[in-house]
Design an enzyme around this catalytic site. Structure first.
Site, PDB file in Angstrom:
ATOM      1  N   CYS A   1       0.852  -1.184   0.000  1.00 45.33           N
ATOM      2  CA  CYS A   1       0.000   0.000   0.000  1.00 45.33           C
ATOM      3  C   CYS A   1       0.889   1.236   0.000  1.00 45.33           C
ATOM      4  CB  CYS A   1      -0.879  -0.028   1.254  1.00 45.33           C
ATOM      5  SG  CYS A   1      -1.352   1.572   1.870  1.00 45.33           S
ATOM      6  N   GLU A   2       0.670   2.128  -0.955  1.00 45.23           N
ATOM      7  CA  GLU A   2       1.567   3.276  -1.068  1.00 45.23           C
ATOM      8  C   GLU A   2       1.307   4.334   0.001  1.00 45.23           C
ATOM      9  OE1 GLU A   2       1.091   4.789  -5.003  1.00 45.23           O
ATOM     10  OE2 GLU A   2      -0.606   6.054  -4.476  1.00 45.23           O
ATOM     11  N   HIS A   3       0.208   4.212   0.721  1.00 46.38           N
ATOM     12  CA  HIS A   3      -0.079   5.196   1.768  1.00 46.38           C
ATOM     13  C   HIS A   3       0.576   4.841   3.097  1.00 46.38           C
ATOM     14  CE1 HIS A   3      -3.811   5.861  -0.872  1.00 46.38           C
ATOM     15  NE2 HIS A   3      -2.890   6.754  -1.174  1.00 46.38           N
ATOM     16  N   HIS A   4       0.739   3.547   3.365  1.00 43.07           N
ATOM     17  CA  HIS A   4       1.315   3.129   4.640  1.00 43.07           C
ATOM     18  C   HIS A   4       2.578   2.285   4.492  1.00 43.07           C
ATOM     19  CE1 HIS A   4      -3.007   3.878   5.411  1.00 43.07           C
ATOM     20  NE2 HIS A   4      -2.536   4.461   6.494  1.00 43.07           N
TER      21      HIS A   4
ATOM     22  N   GLN B   1      -5.024  -0.493  -4.489  1.00 43.07           N
ATOM     23  CA  GLN B   1      -5.626  -1.663  -5.137  1.00 43.07           C
ATOM     24  C   GLN B   1      -6.397  -1.291  -6.405  1.00 43.07           C
ATOM     25  OE1 GLN B   1      -7.727  -4.314  -2.436  1.00 43.07           O
ATOM     26  NE2 GLN B   1      -8.961  -5.098  -4.118  1.00 43.07           N
TER      27      GLN B   1
ATOM     28  N   HIS C   1      -5.870  -5.664   3.437  1.00 42.27           N
ATOM     29  CA  HIS C   1      -4.864  -4.613   3.617  1.00 42.27           C
ATOM     30  C   HIS C   1      -4.395  -4.584   5.061  1.00 42.27           C
ATOM     31  CE1 HIS C   1      -5.457  -2.319  -0.255  1.00 42.27           C
ATOM     32  NE2 HIS C   1      -6.384  -3.254  -0.300  1.00 42.27           N
TER      33      HIS C   1
ATOM     34  N   CYS D   1      -2.843  -2.347   6.558  1.00 45.29           N
ATOM     35  CA  CYS D   1      -3.077  -1.039   7.192  1.00 45.29           C
ATOM     36  C   CYS D   1      -4.499  -0.960   7.748  1.00 45.29           C
ATOM     37  CB  CYS D   1      -2.813   0.090   6.206  1.00 45.29           C
ATOM     38  SG  CYS D   1      -3.614  -0.100   4.615  1.00 45.29           S
TER      39      CYS D   1
HETATM   40 ZN   LIG Z   1      -2.668   1.603   3.572  1.00 44.10          ZN
END
Ligand SMILES: [Zn+2]
Length: 271
Positions: free
Chosen positions: A161-164, A202, A230, A232
């Protein structure tokens, strides 16, 4: 007079009217890179109806075979062994900082080699940036008079996941209806792996697999469904453990024809 309609194309009517062979059909001029840049700046995409994203602003496959490369993809691919070593060392140094800031003792035995190990792991998890689509599909596109749905279910995917920067993983299901060209079945999994081994969301992963396949085969339609958990979400108490996220991307006849879409979902066992 130049008339701009709201699309990304410019039609030069002066030229058309001066052309005696004009037969009533207007061929729009393709967008120039500079104009595309302006569109990008105001957040309008060539199709106007889609949000600006790497999928809508860039072609699925670059002229050198890279597919939606990251900023540093080329320097990773072209690096010398010394440069590769330097890159690994810089990542390891950054990891050491993170561990220290988290309150750990980076000199204790268990953590001694962790920064280097993590650097190598991260480079592996993002190795999809270095994949060239020509190598991925090499010698596996075949002319074939098959026009029934081809479907490969339960392709395992592991992504970040590119956010976390934590994993999400699950299963991808890929289907297409050929138009005289088919792709070796194992290549569908390779294609999914190529995009999964990058920093992703995703939704984009789903779309990139579908658009790349569509570009390679020019089939009558493509459908991709991904179900993933996920870390996260499940590990932070945002949602209960075991929750999974489903995304889909339907192109061509899967998008236009409800019957085709339903057949696909039935074959997936989702209806
Ligand atoms: Zn994430």
């Amino acid at each position: 007079m130049t008339y701009n309609y709201s699309g990304p194309f410019t039609i030069d009517y002066d030229i058309i009217m001066a052309d005696k062979s004009y037969n009533g059909t207007v061929t729009p001029k393709p967008v120039l890179p500079k104009e595309l840049e302006q569109l990008r700046n105001v957040g309008v995409t060539p199709l106007q109806t889609r949000v600006a994203s790497p999928c809508t602003l860039n072609p699925p496959i670059d002229s050198d075979g890279l597919s939606w490369p990251s900023l540093g993809a080329r320097s990773r691919i072209e690096q010398t062994p010394e440069e590769a070593k330097g890159r690994e060392e810089r990542i390891a140094a950054a990891v050491k900082t993170i561990l220290t800031e988290l309150g750990e003792d980076v000199d204790r035995e268990g953590l001694l080699e962790t920064p280097e190990r993590y650097a190598r792991a991260m480079l592996y998890f993002t190795k999809g940036y270095e994949d060239n689509i020509r190598d991925v599909i090499k010698r596996a596109v075949f002319e074939e008079n098959h026009d029934e749905m081809v479907i490969v279910r339960d392709i395992e995917i592991y992504s970040l996941c590119e956010h976390h920067l934590v994993p999400f993983f699950g299963k991808a299901h890929i289907a297409y209806i050929p138009n005289k060209r088919v792709l070796g079945l194992s290549k569908l999994a390779r294609l999914a792996e190529m995009y999964a081994r990058r920093f992703q969301v995703q939704e984009r992963l789903t779309k990139q697999i579908a658009m790349a396949l569509s570009e390679i085969l020019k089939p009558r339609g493509v459908a991709v469904v991904i179900e993933a958990a996920h870390m996260c979400m499940v590990s932070r108490g945002v949602q209960k453990t075991g929750s999974s996220t489903t995304t889909s991307c339907m192109l061509g006849c899967f998008r236009d024809q409800q019957k085709t879409r339903e057949e696909f979902l039935t074959l997936l066992g989702r209806r």
